[in-house]
Design an enzyme around this catalytic site. Structure first.
Site, short mmCIF file in Angstrom:
data_model
loop_
_atom_site.label_atom_id
_atom_site.label_comp_id
_atom_site.label_asym_id
_atom_site.label_seq_id
_atom_site.Cartn_x
_atom_site.Cartn_y
_atom_site.Cartn_z
N GLU A 1 -5.77 4.01 0.18
CA GLU A 1 -4.62 3.82 1.08
C GLU A 1 -4.71 2.45 1.76
OE1 GLU A 1 -1.86 4.31 2.05
OE2 GLU A 1 -1.28 6.37 2.40
N ASP A 2 -3.58 1.96 2.20
CA ASP A 2 -3.58 0.71 2.97
C ASP A 2 -3.90 0.99 4.43
OD1 ASP A 2 -1.17 2.08 3.12
OD2 ASP A 2 0.05 0.30 3.37
N ASP B 1 -2.50 5.65 10.24
CA ASP B 1 -1.93 5.43 11.56
C ASP B 1 -2.15 6.73 12.36
OD1 ASP B 1 -0.24 4.57 13.62
OD2 ASP B 1 1.09 3.55 12.25
N PHE C 1 1.76 -4.20 15.62
CA PHE C 1 2.72 -4.09 14.51
C PHE C 1 2.30 -5.08 13.43
CE2 PHE C 1 7.33 -2.74 13.82
CZ PHE C 1 7.15 -2.76 12.43
N ARG D 1 5.51 -7.33 2.55
CA ARG D 1 4.36 -6.78 1.82
C ARG D 1 3.61 -7.89 1.09
NH1 ARG D 1 5.02 -1.05 1.56
NH2 ARG D 1 7.17 -0.36 1.38
C1 PRP Z 1 2.29 4.14 5.42
C2 PRP Z 1 0.87 4.12 4.86
C3 PRP Z 1 0.47 5.55 4.91
C4 PRP Z 1 1.22 6.09 6.12
C5 PRP Z 1 0.27 6.13 7.27
O1 PRP Z 1 3.16 4.44 4.38
O2 PRP Z 1 0.83 3.60 3.56
O3 PRP Z 1 0.84 6.26 3.74
O4 PRP Z 1 2.28 5.16 6.41
O5 PRP Z 1 0.90 6.64 8.41
P1 PRP Z 1 0.40 7.97 9.14
O6 PRP Z 1 -1.12 7.91 9.20
O7 PRP Z 1 1.02 7.87 10.51
O8 PRP Z 1 0.88 9.16 8.39
P2 PRP Z 1 4.76 4.37 4.52
O9 PRP Z 1 5.28 5.74 4.79
O10 PRP Z 1 5.12 3.29 5.48
O11 PRP Z 1 5.20 4.00 3.03
P3 PRP Z 1 4.83 2.72 2.13
O12 PRP Z 1 3.39 2.90 1.68
O13 PRP Z 1 5.79 2.79 1.00
O14 PRP Z 1 4.99 1.48 2.99
#
Ligand code: PRP
Length: 186
Positions: A103-104, A107, A156, A169
């Site tokens: 994962e990136d 949060d 942010f 991105r």
């Molecule tokens: C981001 C990230 C995680 C998630 C984390 O994805 O890649 O999957 O949010 O947030 P959380 O811990 O509060 O659940 P996003 O939904 O923004 O989609 P993306 O990867 O397509 O940018």
């Protein structure tokens, strides 16, 4: 026509591309030790994890296979709700395999805690998580992450796969987005 550099919308670079690469190499060595002699399936979570998956998989000096999932959290664009919808499921059966989710960012932890439970129900031999970034002060649920690149403050951030409204991105490192980009003008 004026060429607008996307980096100009950042107030600062938080982690450079070089620092990310150094950390990814360190984690790759850890993962090689932990999975020595074992198969390993990397599961990237689209779309944010594309960059980390590309660099992390190439840092690993062992055979791996890769698969991808796309999930979307119900709720508004900036906040996870914990209710997750699968937009693209895995192509492969993970039963009996050693799975490492890539994962990136974590949060609130809601997405990954849901995803972990979902994947556990498919009976992998083992399941672990690698997240390049984590915001400890934002965590809402217990989420066991075996490998963390960087713990960061709640700012942010965009770049290296992380977006704002699907843009930014493709910034090489990770930086803090200038509020003028997303705050309504007064
Ligand atoms: C981001 C990230 C995680 C998630 C984390 O994805 O890649 O999957 O949010 O947030 P959380 O811990 O509060 O659940 P996003 O939904 O923004 O989609 P993306 O990867 O397509 O940018």
């Amino acid at each position: 026509m004026e060429l607008k550099d996307i980096n100009a919308d950042l107030t600062k670079i938080l982690v450079t591309q070089e620092e990310i690469h150094v950390r990814i190499e360190e984690i790759a060595r850890e993962v090689e030790r932990d999975y020595a002699g074992q198969d390993l399936l990397l599961i990237g979570v689209l779309k944010g994890a594309v960059m980390v998956m590309a660099d992390f998989s190439r840092a690993l000096l062992k055979h791996v296979t890769m698969d991808w999932m796309a999930v979307s959290s119900y709720g508004d664009s900036t906040r996870s709700s914990g209710v997750v919808r699968i937009l693209k499921d895995l192509d492969t059966d993970i039963a009996g395999k050693n799975v490492l989710i890539v994962e990136d960012i974590i949060d609130t932890g809601l997405t990954l805690s849901w995803l972990s439970e979902n994947l556990k129900s498919r009976n992998p031999a083992s399941l672990a998580i690698f997240s390049l970034f984590r915001k400890p002060e934002m965590l809402k649920v217990e989420c066991e992450v075996r490998y963390v690149g960087f713990d960061i403050a709640n700012e942010f951030i965009v770049g290296y796969g992380l977006d704002y409204a699907e843009e930014y991105r493709n910034i090489k490192g990770v930086g803090v987005l200038d509020p003028h980009v997303y705050a309504p003008k007064s």
